[in-house]
Motif scaffolding. Sequence first.
Motif, PDB file in Angstrom:
ATOM      1  N   ARG A  19       0.848  -1.176   0.000  1.00 16.95           N
ATOM      2  CA  ARG A  19       0.000   0.000   0.000  1.00 16.95           C
ATOM      3  C   ARG A  19       0.889   1.233   0.000  1.00 16.95           C
ATOM      4  N   VAL A  20       0.639   2.107  -0.933  1.00 14.27           N
ATOM      5  CA  VAL A  20       1.356   3.385  -0.958  1.00 14.27           C
ATOM      6  C   VAL A  20       0.400   4.488  -0.534  1.00 14.27           C
ATOM      7  N   SER A  21       0.968   5.463   0.155  1.00 14.99           N
ATOM      8  CA  SER A  21       0.186   6.567   0.695  1.00 14.99           C
ATOM      9  C   SER A  21       0.679   7.884   0.122  1.00 14.99           C
ATOM     10  N   CYS A  22      -0.212   8.850   0.104  1.00 18.22           N
ATOM     11  CA  CYS A  22       0.136  10.186  -0.384  1.00 18.22           C
ATOM     12  C   CYS A  22      -0.541  11.204   0.518  1.00 18.22           C
ATOM     13  N   VAL A  23       0.251  11.941   1.271  1.00 22.10           N
ATOM     14  CA  VAL A  23      -0.273  12.970   2.162  1.00 22.10           C
ATOM     15  C   VAL A  23      -0.205  14.314   1.458  1.00 22.10           C
ATOM     16  N   ALA A  24      -1.340  14.997   1.430  1.00 21.03           N
ATOM     17  CA  ALA A  24      -1.426  16.288   0.759  1.00 21.03           C
ATOM     18  C   ALA A  24      -1.523  17.411   1.782  1.00 21.03           C
ATOM     19  N   SER A  25      -0.889  18.520   1.472  1.00 17.38           N
ATOM     20  CA  SER A  25      -0.977  19.687   2.342  1.00 17.38           C
ATOM     21  C   SER A  25      -0.946  20.944   1.489  1.00 17.38           C
ATOM     22  N   GLY A  26      -1.372  22.031   2.068  1.00 14.81           N
ATOM     23  CA  GLY A  26      -1.266  23.307   1.381  1.00 14.81           C
ATOM     24  C   GLY A  26      -2.585  23.961   1.045  1.00 14.81           C
ATOM     25  N   ARG A  27      -3.634  23.168   0.828  1.00 13.92           N
ATOM     26  CA  ARG A  27      -4.936  23.739   0.583  1.00 13.92           C
ATOM     27  C   ARG A  27      -5.994  22.667   0.739  1.00 13.92           C
ATOM     28  N   THR A  28      -7.257  23.043   0.763  1.00 12.90           N
ATOM     29  CA  THR A  28      -8.314  22.054   0.913  1.00 12.90           C
ATOM     30  C   THR A  28      -8.539  21.314  -0.402  1.00 12.90           C
ATOM     31  N   PHE A  29      -9.130  20.143  -0.275  1.00 13.27           N
ATOM     32  CA  PHE A  29      -9.219  19.266  -1.442  1.00 13.27           C
ATOM     33  C   PHE A  29     -10.634  18.966  -1.889  1.00 13.27           C
ATOM     34  N   SER A  30     -11.565  19.774  -1.504  1.00 12.71           N
ATOM     35  CA  SER A  30     -12.940  19.430  -1.797  1.00 12.71           C
ATOM     36  C   SER A  30     -13.214  19.354  -3.293  1.00 12.71           C
ATOM     37  N   GLY A  31     -12.496  20.120  -4.095  1.00 16.75           N
ATOM     38  CA  GLY A  31     -12.768  20.117  -5.526  1.00 16.75           C
ATOM     39  C   GLY A  31     -11.745  19.393  -6.346  1.00 16.75           C
ATOM     40  N   PHE A  32     -10.919  18.612  -5.684  1.00 16.99           N
ATOM     41  CA  PHE A  32      -9.778  17.997  -6.344  1.00 16.99           C
ATOM     42  C   PHE A  32     -10.039  16.556  -6.717  1.00 16.99           C
ATOM     43  N   ALA A  33      -9.105  16.043  -7.469  1.00 22.78           N
ATOM     44  CA  ALA A  33      -8.978  14.612  -7.664  1.00 22.78           C
ATOM     45  C   ALA A  33      -7.523  14.248  -7.426  1.00 22.78           C
ATOM     46  N   MET A  34      -7.317  13.049  -6.961  1.00 23.71           N
ATOM     47  CA  MET A  34      -5.959  12.556  -6.751  1.00 23.71           C
ATOM     48  C   MET A  34      -5.720  11.391  -7.686  1.00 23.71           C
ATOM     49  N   GLY A  35      -4.622  11.448  -8.387  1.00 23.07           N
ATOM     50  CA  GLY A  35      -4.303  10.391  -9.327  1.00 23.07           C
ATOM     51  C   GLY A  35      -3.037   9.659  -8.947  1.00 23.07           C
ATOM     52  N   TRP A  36      -2.913   8.460  -9.451  1.00 24.22           N
ATOM     53  CA  TRP A  36      -1.699   7.658  -9.308  1.00 24.22           C
ATOM     54  C   TRP A  36      -1.197   7.300 -10.693  1.00 24.22           C
ATOM     55  N   PHE A  37       0.079   7.534 -10.893  1.00 27.20           N
ATOM     56  CA  PHE A  37       0.736   7.207 -12.153  1.00 27.20           C
ATOM     57  C   PHE A  37       1.972   6.373 -11.839  1.00 27.20           C
ATOM     58  N   ARG A  38       2.494   5.713 -12.847  1.00 22.14           N
ATOM     59  CA  ARG A  38       3.724   4.960 -12.656  1.00 22.14           C
ATOM     60  C   ARG A  38       4.600   5.093 -13.886  1.00 22.14           C
ATOM     61  N   GLN A  39       5.902   4.928 -13.635  1.00 25.41           N
ATOM     62  CA  GLN A  39       6.860   5.022 -14.736  1.00 25.41           C
ATOM     63  C   GLN A  39       7.981   4.031 -14.493  1.00 25.41           C
ATOM     64  N   SER A  40       8.237   3.208 -15.476  1.00 21.56           N
ATOM     65  CA  SER A  40       9.347   2.269 -15.406  1.00 21.56           C
ATOM     66  C   SER A  40      10.400   2.694 -16.423  1.00 21.56           C
ATOM     67  N   PRO A  41      11.642   2.237 -16.273  1.00 20.56           N
ATOM     68  CA  PRO A  41      12.731   2.694 -17.147  1.00 20.56           C
ATOM     69  C   PRO A  41      12.426   2.488 -18.624  1.00 20.56           C
ATOM     70  N   GLY A  42      12.623   3.531 -19.398  1.00 23.22           N
ATOM     71  CA  GLY A  42      12.423   3.453 -20.835  1.00 23.22           C
ATOM     72  C   GLY A  42      10.983   3.578 -21.281  1.00 23.22           C
ATOM     73  N   LYS A  43      10.086   3.781 -20.331  1.00 25.26           N
ATOM     74  CA  LYS A  43       8.668   3.898 -20.685  1.00 25.26           C
ATOM     75  C   LYS A  43       8.120   5.250 -20.275  1.00 25.26           C
ATOM     76  N   GLU A  44       7.026   5.626 -20.910  1.00 27.15           N
ATOM     77  CA  GLU A  44       6.365   6.861 -20.532  1.00 27.15           C
ATOM     78  C   GLU A  44       5.581   6.662 -19.240  1.00 27.15           C
ATOM     79  N   ARG A  45       5.357   7.777 -18.557  1.00 29.94           N
ATOM     80  CA  ARG A  45       4.534   7.724 -17.351  1.00 29.94           C
ATOM     81  C   ARG A  45       3.114   7.345 -17.752  1.00 29.94           C
ATOM     82  N   GLU A  46       2.536   6.397 -17.023  1.00 25.58           N
ATOM     83  CA  GLU A  46       1.210   5.921 -17.377  1.00 25.58           C
ATOM     84  C   GLU A  46       0.234   6.044 -16.207  1.00 25.58           C
ATOM     85  N   PHE A  47      -1.020   6.254 -16.555  1.00 28.72           N
ATOM     86  CA  PHE A  47      -2.089   6.362 -15.573  1.00 28.72           C
ATOM     87  C   PHE A  47      -2.353   5.005 -14.933  1.00 28.72           C
TER      88      PHE A  47
END
Length: 124
Positions: A19-47
């Motif tokens: 399980r990976v976690s992502c802590v957000a700070s700096g402003r409220t998130f009511s209108g946001f979305a949070m995404g996760w992407f990944r990138q392996s060597p030689g490949k583009e970042r993917e959703f």
Amino acid sequence: QVQLVESGGGLVQAGGSLRVSCVASGRTFSGFAMGWFRQSPGKEREFVAAIIWHSGSPLYEDSVKGRFAVSRDNAENTAYLQMNSLKPEDTAVYYCAAALGASALRSARNYPYWGQGTQVTVSS
């Protein structure tokens, strides 16, 4: 401004879970979305997955459906990516990112804020 800090990557055998976690700070998130992407060597970042913050509605890339689950904790301003039945091809640096809206969430261009990334390695 939004700051994102990830944690929870590591090394796991095929079939295992992380399980990976992502802590957000700096402003409220009511209108946001949070995404996760990944990138392996030689490949583009993917959703990988995303979650609309106020509703909790998830979105997944086809290859992770049924294996990964995205969630968030409003009180802690934290998003989670639970990864089960991991495969060697899931090996990558995983990034969380914050979008200012809830549309076109599969495109990295719609995310102005990014975490530093955390390495996930799945051994066969």
